[in-house]
Design a protein around this motif. Structure first.
Motif, short mmCIF file in Angstrom:
data_model
loop_
_atom_site.label_atom_id
_atom_site.label_comp_id
_atom_site.label_asym_id
_atom_site.label_seq_id
_atom_site.Cartn_x
_atom_site.Cartn_y
_atom_site.Cartn_z
N ASP A 42 -65.65 51.27 -0.12
CA ASP A 42 -64.92 52.18 -1.01
C ASP A 42 -64.57 53.51 -0.34
O ASP A 42 -63.90 54.36 -0.93
CB ASP A 42 -65.70 52.42 -2.30
N GLY A 43 -65.05 53.70 0.89
CA GLY A 43 -64.73 54.90 1.65
C GLY A 43 -65.48 56.15 1.24
O GLY A 43 -65.22 57.23 1.75
N THR A 44 -66.45 56.02 0.34
CA THR A 44 -67.14 57.20 -0.17
C THR A 44 -68.31 57.67 0.71
O THR A 44 -68.79 58.77 0.53
CB THR A 44 -67.70 56.96 -1.59
N ARG A 45 -68.73 56.81 1.63
CA ARG A 45 -69.88 57.18 2.46
C ARG A 45 -69.61 56.79 3.90
O ARG A 45 -68.98 55.76 4.17
CB ARG A 45 -71.13 56.46 1.96
N GLN A 46 -70.10 57.60 4.83
CA GLN A 46 -69.98 57.29 6.24
C GLN A 46 -71.37 57.18 6.84
O GLN A 46 -72.26 57.98 6.52
CB GLN A 46 -69.18 58.36 6.97
N LEU A 47 -71.53 56.20 7.71
CA LEU A 47 -72.79 55.98 8.41
C LEU A 47 -72.47 55.77 9.88
O LEU A 47 -71.45 55.16 10.22
CB LEU A 47 -73.51 54.75 7.86
N GLU A 48 -73.34 56.27 10.74
CA GLU A 48 -73.13 56.11 12.17
C GLU A 48 -74.33 55.41 12.78
O GLU A 48 -75.48 55.72 12.45
CB GLU A 48 -72.92 57.46 12.83
N VAL A 49 -74.06 54.45 13.66
CA VAL A 49 -75.13 53.74 14.36
C VAL A 49 -75.58 54.62 15.51
O VAL A 49 -74.84 54.84 16.47
CB VAL A 49 -74.66 52.36 14.86
N ALA A 50 -76.79 55.16 15.40
CA ALA A 50 -77.33 56.04 16.43
C ALA A 50 -77.89 55.26 17.61
O ALA A 50 -77.68 55.62 18.77
CB ALA A 50 -78.41 56.95 15.84
N ARG A 51 -78.59 54.16 17.32
CA ARG A 51 -79.18 53.30 18.35
C ARG A 51 -79.18 51.88 17.82
O ARG A 51 -79.25 51.64 16.62
CB ARG A 51 -80.62 53.71 18.64
N ALA A 52 -79.16 50.95 18.77
CA ALA A 52 -79.24 49.53 18.39
C ALA A 52 -79.88 48.75 19.53
O ALA A 52 -79.73 49.11 20.70
CB ALA A 52 -77.86 48.98 18.07
N ARG A 53 -80.57 47.71 19.14
CA ARG A 53 -81.15 46.81 20.14
C ARG A 53 -80.95 45.38 19.64
O ARG A 53 -80.85 45.13 18.43
CB ARG A 53 -82.61 47.14 20.39
N PRO A 54 -80.88 44.44 20.58
CA PRO A 54 -80.64 43.06 20.15
C PRO A 54 -81.86 42.44 19.48
O PRO A 54 -83.00 42.77 19.80
CB PRO A 54 -80.31 42.34 21.47
N ALA A 55 -81.58 41.56 18.55
CA ALA A 55 -82.60 40.72 17.92
C ALA A 55 -82.07 39.30 18.00
O ALA A 55 -81.04 39.05 18.64
CB ALA A 55 -82.86 41.17 16.49
N LYS A 56 -82.69 38.38 17.33
CA LYS A 56 -82.33 36.96 17.46
C LYS A 56 -80.84 36.70 17.22
O LYS A 56 -80.14 36.23 18.10
CB LYS A 56 -83.18 36.12 16.51
N ASP A 57 -80.33 37.00 16.05
CA ASP A 57 -78.92 36.74 15.74
C ASP A 57 -78.24 37.96 15.13
O ASP A 57 -77.25 37.83 14.43
CB ASP A 57 -78.79 35.53 14.81
#
Length: 173
Positions: A42-57
């Motif tokens: 709906d465009g009302t909220r923004q989120l940013e991925v600060a860090r990520a690591r792989p998991a199974k899928d």
């Protein structure tokens, strides 16, 4: 409003410090970390991925400002979008699924079948959903045999109906 593309879906929390499971819909799963803020449908909220690591899928991700499991739980199921024009261009014969939505669907003879309503993937491959002018939608496998032509510039996709594909014979009962 600019066309937007869903690039990820937030899943259940992972651990106690606000991490979430993140299913990405990009060729490079880590691309979501480079897009900057992602918005909700709906465009009302923004989120940013600060860090990520792989998991199974999926990825296990830390989202800026999400620090507790309770905050992460409230995000479960939210889809994340970016503006279509921020994505890189495509090569000849390549396209984004979002570019197909709304295109006319015609059979091999050019007879209108409807329009592309959606592209789905339930785990066994892509499915193209065609919405005819009247009646139920058609759900067909999105393969080169069923969808031999995608003409974005011409505004259409050609659909070979399964009974019309060479060598395809109906199952006998």
């Amino acid at each position: 409003m600019t066309a937007r593309v869903c690039v990820a879906r937030i899943g259940a929390p992972h651990g106690l410090r606000g991490e979430v499971r993140l299913w990405t819909f990009t060729e490079d799963p880590f691309a979501v970390t480079r897009y900057g803020p992602l918005s909700t449908k709906d465009g009302t909220r923004q989120l940013e991925v600060a860090r990520a690591r792989p998991a199974k899928d999926h990825l296990v991700a830390t989202l800026t400002g999400v620090t507790t499991r309770e905050e992460a739980e409230r995000l479960n199921g939210i889809e994340l979008y970016i503006a279509r024009d921020t994505l890189p261009g495509t090569d000849e014969g390549e396209f984004y699924h979002a570019d197909l939505i709304g295109l006319a669907a015609v059979d091999a003879a050019g007879k209108p079948l409807g329009s592309v309503a959606a592209i789905h993937n339930f785990g066994a491959g892509d499915i193209i959903e065609i919405a005819p002018a009247h009646g139920p939608t058609l759900m067909l496998p999105f393969t080169d045999a069923v969808v031999p032509t995608v003409d974005i510039a011409g505004g259409r996709v050609v659909i070979e109906m399964p009974g019309e594909i060479e060598g395809d014979e109906p199952d006998s009962v």
